[in-house]
Design an enzyme around this catalytic site. Structure first.
Site, short mmCIF file in Angstrom:
data_model
loop_
_atom_site.label_atom_id
_atom_site.label_comp_id
_atom_site.label_asym_id
_atom_site.label_seq_id
_atom_site.Cartn_x
_atom_site.Cartn_y
_atom_site.Cartn_z
N CYS A 94 5.25 -25.97 -21.38
CA CYS A 94 6.46 -26.59 -20.86
C CYS A 94 7.00 -27.69 -21.78
CB CYS A 94 6.20 -27.10 -19.44
SG CYS A 94 7.71 -27.37 -18.51
N ARG A 128 17.60 -27.05 -12.05
CA ARG A 128 16.16 -27.09 -12.39
C ARG A 128 15.50 -25.76 -12.02
NH1 ARG A 128 11.68 -30.38 -13.31
NH2 ARG A 128 13.05 -31.98 -14.10
N HIS A 194 2.88 -23.36 -15.70
CA HIS A 194 1.79 -24.21 -15.25
C HIS A 194 0.89 -23.33 -14.38
CE1 HIS A 194 4.01 -27.69 -16.64
NE2 HIS A 194 5.04 -27.35 -15.90
N1 GLN Z 1 10.81 -32.72 -18.87
C1 GLN Z 1 10.91 -31.34 -19.20
C2 GLN Z 1 11.97 -30.58 -18.41
O1 GLN Z 1 12.29 -30.92 -17.29
C3 GLN Z 1 9.58 -30.65 -19.06
C4 GLN Z 1 9.05 -30.57 -17.67
C5 GLN Z 1 7.64 -30.02 -17.61
O2 GLN Z 1 6.85 -30.17 -18.54
N2 GLN Z 1 7.28 -29.45 -16.48
O3 GLN Z 1 12.48 -29.62 -18.93
#
Ligand code: GLN
Length: 236
Positions: A94, A128, A194
């Site tokens: 990520c 998101r 994840h």
């Molecule tokens: N901050 C980054 C985003 O929102 C990565 C988030 C994450 O590692 N889960 O894209």
């Protein structure tokens, strides 16, 4: 620790540890130990320079502010870049994909130069991406569907030197409309999954391990609980 101990670098868990991705290092260690190898996790924090001598490295996800600290540290101490150039496998989860890329834009629209190890750029997307993601792998050596949980605002575009890890069959993935999830370039494999990713995808764990050990095959490790979890996730 002996000469033959396999050393797994968990890179910056103090800032890139928000999503439990440190579990990937534990999975690698356990799969090695179950096969009779000596294996240790070496934690590299913001207080340490980054060594280039470890056998395999993994970095986890993080919030925008934490990933900036990680970016600066990796630029200042280029051990990870040197290790990857020598062929050490690197698993980036990520935010770590974003950090290792050319540049990324934070959710507030600020552009930050990345470490430049992989040819990707990342910009925030209107929505998101949160939820289960399932993919069909494109990387040679992987045959089983990959599954994980994604949670990111950034969408990652691959440049000419990078290829996708897999094609999305459910969920968002890299999130820029090309249907791809993750990235592969040289010895770096990145994914938005994840889970931790390697607990849910043992084939990916073993691909990384066989590269780290320089062997073509590893003894199978049947784990009925993992297989059951995979079946449940693929059905859900
Ligand atoms: N901050 C980054 C985003 O929102 C990565 C988030 C994450 O590692 N889960 O894209």
């Amino acid at each position: 620790m002996s000469e033959s101990t396999v050393r797994i670098g968990l890179v910056l868990p103090d800032v890139m540890g928000t999503y439990g991705d440190g579990g990937n290092a534990l999975v690698l260690r356990q799969r090695l130990r179950l096969r009779g190898y000596d294996a240790e996790v070496v934690e590299i924090t913001l207080g340490d320079p980054v060594p280039d001598s470890l056998d395999i490295y993994t970095l986890g996800g993080a919030e925008d502010s934490a990933q900036r600290l990680a970016t600066r540290h990796l630029q200042r101490y280029p051990g990870l870049q040197q290790a990857a150039a020598k062929g050490a496998p690197v698993l980036a989860i990520c935010a770590a994909i974003q950090v290792l890329g050319q540049w990324y834009e934070t959710s507030s629209g600020e552009r930050v130069d990345g470490v430049g190890m992989i040819d990707v750029t990342t910009s925030p997307q209107p929505k998101r991406a949160i939820g289960e993601v399932t993919t069909a792998p494109m990387l040679t050596g992987l045959t089983a569907a990959l599954t994980g949980f994604e949670n990111h605002r950034g969408g990652t575009k691959l440049g000419g030197d990078a290829t996708g890890l897999a094609k999305v069959t459910r969920g968002i993935g890299n999130g820029v409309g090309d249907g791809l999830e993750g990235v592969v370039q040289g010895s770096v494999i990145g994914t938005y999954m994840h889970g931790p990713a390697l607990a849910r995808n043992p084939e990916l764990a073993d691909l990384l391990l066989s590269r780290a050990l320089g062997v073509t095959e590893l003894a199978p490790l049947p784990m009925p609980e993992v297989e059951q979890l995979r079946r449940e996730r693929l059905r859900a």
